[in-house]
Design a protein around this motif. Structure first.
Motif, mmCIF file in Angstrom:
data_model
loop_
_atom_site.group_PDB
_atom_site.id
_atom_site.type_symbol
_atom_site.label_atom_id
_atom_site.label_comp_id
_atom_site.label_asym_id
_atom_site.label_seq_id
_atom_site.Cartn_x
_atom_site.Cartn_y
_atom_site.Cartn_z
ATOM 1 N N LEU A 1 31.256 13.671 83.129
ATOM 2 C CA LEU A 1 31.279 14.770 84.082
ATOM 3 C C LEU A 1 32.089 15.947 83.551
ATOM 4 O O LEU A 1 31.714 17.107 83.744
ATOM 5 N N PHE A 2 33.193 15.660 82.854
ATOM 6 C CA PHE A 2 34.075 16.729 82.376
ATOM 7 C C PHE A 2 33.867 17.065 80.903
ATOM 8 O O PHE A 2 34.576 17.901 80.349
ATOM 9 N N SER A 3 32.903 16.430 80.251
ATOM 10 C CA SER A 3 32.640 16.708 78.849
ATOM 11 C C SER A 3 32.022 18.099 78.685
ATOM 12 O O SER A 3 31.134 18.492 79.449
ATOM 13 N N PRO A 4 32.461 18.861 77.678
ATOM 14 C CA PRO A 4 31.833 20.168 77.419
ATOM 15 C C PRO A 4 30.330 20.047 77.173
ATOM 16 O O PRO A 4 29.568 20.963 77.495
ATOM 17 N N ALA A 5 29.889 18.908 76.610
ATOM 18 C CA ALA A 5 28.464 18.724 76.328
ATOM 19 C C ALA A 5 27.642 18.648 77.609
ATOM 20 O O ALA A 5 26.449 18.969 77.613
ATOM 21 N N THR A 6 28.267 18.217 78.699
ATOM 22 C CA THR A 6 27.559 18.121 79.985
ATOM 23 C C THR A 6 27.443 19.483 80.652
ATOM 24 O O THR A 6 26.494 19.736 81.395
ATOM 25 N N ALA A 7 28.408 20.353 80.389
ATOM 26 C CA ALA A 7 28.379 21.723 80.908
ATOM 27 C C ALA A 7 28.198 21.758 82.425
ATOM 28 O O ALA A 7 27.402 22.549 82.957
ATOM 29 N N ALA A 8 28.925 20.889 83.125
ATOM 30 C CA ALA A 8 28.839 20.883 84.584
ATOM 31 C C ALA A 8 29.333 22.216 85.142
ATOM 32 O O ALA A 8 30.322 22.780 84.665
ATOM 33 N N ASP A 9 28.636 22.714 86.132
ATOM 34 C CA ASP A 9 29.011 23.956 86.807
ATOM 35 C C ASP A 9 29.829 23.588 88.041
ATOM 36 O O ASP A 9 29.274 23.128 89.041
ATOM 37 N N PHE A 10 31.149 23.746 87.970
ATOM 38 C CA PHE A 10 32.040 23.397 89.072
ATOM 39 C C PHE A 10 32.240 24.591 89.997
ATOM 40 O O PHE A 10 32.495 25.707 89.536
ATOM 41 N N ARG A 11 32.137 24.326 91.298
ATOM 42 C CA ARG A 11 32.347 25.363 92.310
ATOM 43 C C ARG A 11 33.326 24.847 93.355
ATOM 44 O O ARG A 11 33.075 23.827 94.003
ATOM 45 N N PHE A 12 34.445 25.538 93.497
ATOM 46 C CA PHE A 12 35.439 25.135 94.480
ATOM 47 C C PHE A 12 34.859 25.262 95.887
ATOM 48 O O PHE A 12 34.274 26.286 96.236
ATOM 49 N N ARG A 13 35.010 24.180 96.686
ATOM 50 C CA ARG A 13 34.534 24.235 98.063
ATOM 51 C C ARG A 13 35.680 24.455 99.039
ATOM 52 O O ARG A 13 35.679 25.375 99.843
ATOM 53 N N LYS A 14 36.691 23.559 98.961
ATOM 54 C CA LYS A 14 37.807 23.680 99.900
ATOM 55 C C LYS A 14 38.924 22.733 99.484
ATOM 56 O O LYS A 14 38.745 21.854 98.644
ATOM 57 N N ASP A 15 40.090 22.933 100.079
ATOM 58 C CA ASP A 15 41.154 21.941 99.975
ATOM 59 C C ASP A 15 40.807 20.786 100.902
ATOM 60 O O ASP A 15 40.221 20.975 101.974
ATOM 61 N N SER A 16 41.164 19.578 100.492
ATOM 62 C CA SER A 16 40.786 18.397 101.252
ATOM 63 C C SER A 16 41.919 17.390 101.230
ATOM 64 O O SER A 16 42.922 17.561 100.523
ATOM 65 N N ASN A 17 41.765 16.349 102.028
ATOM 66 C CA ASN A 17 42.719 15.246 102.057
ATOM 67 C C ASN A 17 41.935 13.955 101.889
ATOM 68 O O ASN A 17 40.988 13.697 102.632
ATOM 69 N N ILE A 18 42.316 13.149 100.896
ATOM 70 C CA ILE A 18 41.633 11.888 100.657
ATOM 71 C C ILE A 18 42.679 10.830 100.364
ATOM 72 O O ILE A 18 43.552 11.021 99.519
ATOM 73 N N ALA A 19 42.606 9.731 101.096
ATOM 74 C CA ALA A 19 43.564 8.626 100.946
ATOM 75 C C ALA A 19 44.998 9.131 101.062
ATOM 76 O O ALA A 19 45.896 8.665 100.362
ATOM 77 N N GLY A 20 45.203 10.117 101.937
ATOM 78 C CA GLY A 20 46.546 10.632 102.168
ATOM 79 C C GLY A 20 47.058 11.570 101.102
ATOM 80 O O GLY A 20 48.240 11.928 101.094
ATOM 81 N N VAL A 21 46.178 11.994 100.188
ATOM 82 C CA VAL A 21 46.573 12.870 99.083
ATOM 83 C C VAL A 21 45.893 14.230 99.248
ATOM 84 O O VAL A 21 44.713 14.313 99.573
ATOM 85 N N GLN A 22 46.651 15.299 98.996
ATOM 86 C CA GLN A 22 46.078 16.639 99.020
ATOM 87 C C GLN A 22 45.237 16.842 97.768
ATOM 88 O O GLN A 22 45.721 16.707 96.644
ATOM 89 N N ALA A 23 43.970 17.154 97.968
ATOM 90 C CA ALA A 23 43.040 17.263 96.846
ATOM 91 C C ALA A 23 42.264 18.572 96.911
ATOM 92 O O ALA A 23 42.128 19.185 97.969
ATOM 93 N N ALA A 24 41.764 18.989 95.760
ATOM 94 C CA ALA A 24 40.826 20.107 95.680
ATOM 95 C C ALA A 24 39.424 19.519 95.567
ATOM 96 O O ALA A 24 39.167 18.687 94.692
ATOM 97 N N LEU A 25 38.547 19.939 96.457
ATOM 98 C CA LEU A 25 37.177 19.428 96.480
ATOM 99 C C LEU A 25 36.255 20.439 95.798
ATOM 100 O O LEU A 25 36.187 21.601 96.195
ATOM 101 N N TYR A 26 35.582 19.966 94.754
ATOM 102 C CA TYR A 26 34.635 20.793 94.010
ATOM 103 C C TYR A 26 33.237 20.205 94.125
ATOM 104 O O TYR A 26 33.057 18.989 94.059
#
Length: 243
Positions: A104-129
């Motif tokens: 997913l994060f390999s340059p060869a995959t060239a994933a286009d990441f788009r920030f959606r929102k700040d989120s909370n998962i399993a009690g942790v503050q996360a950035a959701l892309y």
């Protein structure tokens, strides 16, 4: 209109990329108990019916995985059977989810990441892309009916805002080839830091969900995979798990 990039997007993605690149490089030899619950539905309104539970001991040693004590509904799988010859038919492996993370994060995959929102998962503050990967860059191999494809896909990833740890990945296939037996495939994987011997912790998969549907039908399959009791492994050690 495309969602705007978050100001902290670059450093977070860089941190997540660094963690993904070192996923297997620092792993010790370990053994983990894997339980795969399989379900099926063949109605328009989805109704998941339990099929069986597959269990195994997965031994990771010197970068390779080995499957031992494979059982279906707690009954040993006979040697020479299709499942015994190819356990990945019924089991997703820890290495498989390591590959998913790295790709997913390999340059060869060239994933286009788009920030959606700040989120909370399993009690942790996360950035959701949200992300998309084009067919030409895809390394996600899907096999069915003797055929294999590398489809375009989209999905979402939850990244710990403090340390860039990937906590969850969701993926859905896009534009599956018309001749392929499946027209819909999706998967999700949850990762956590797991302590394996001593004080050091390692980022490893702890749960996964996989879904596939046969083309033009209501026939769908789902598997729910849990990885439990990660332990340090040495070739001379006996492997036992508490019930």
């Amino acid at each position: 209109m495309p969602a705007p990039e978050a100001p902290a997007a670059v450093p977070i993605i860089v941190k997540a990329t660094e963690a993904a690149e070192t996923f297997t490089e620092t792993l010790p030899n370990y053994v983990v108990q894997q339980l795969t619950s399989r379900f099926a539905s063949n109605t328009h309104v989805v109704n998941w019916v339990p099929q069986d539970v597959v269990s195994a001991e997965v031994v990771y040693e010197n970068g390779r995985e080995d499957y031992r004590n494979l059982k279906i509904n707690n009954k040993p799988v006979r040697k020479g059977s299709e499942e015994a010859n190819n356990p990945l038919m019924v089991l997703g492996s820890t290495g498989e989810f390591g590959t998913l993370l790295r790709d997913l994060f390999s340059p060869a995959t060239a994933a286009d990441f788009r920030f959606r929102k700040d989120s909370n998962i399993a009690g942790v503050q996360a950035a959701l892309y949200d992300f998309t990967v084009e067919h030409s860059n895809s390394h996600w191999q899907i096999i069915a009916g003797g055929q294999a494809v590398l489809p375009a896909y989209k999905g979402s990833v939850w990244i710990d805002k403090k340390n860039g740890r990937v906590m969850r990945i969701e993926m859905q296939s896009r534009n599956m080839p018309g001749e392929f037996p499946l027209d819909h495939v999706e998967c999700a994987a949850d990762y956590e830091y797991v302590r394996i011997g001593g004080m050091q912790q390692f980022l490893l998969p702890v749960h996964s969900e996989n879904l596939s549907c046969q083309r033009g039908t209501n026939n769908c399959s789902r598997s729910s995979i849990d990885f439990r009791n990660y332990r340090k492994y040495s070739g001379e050690a006996n492997i036992t798990f508490d019930k």
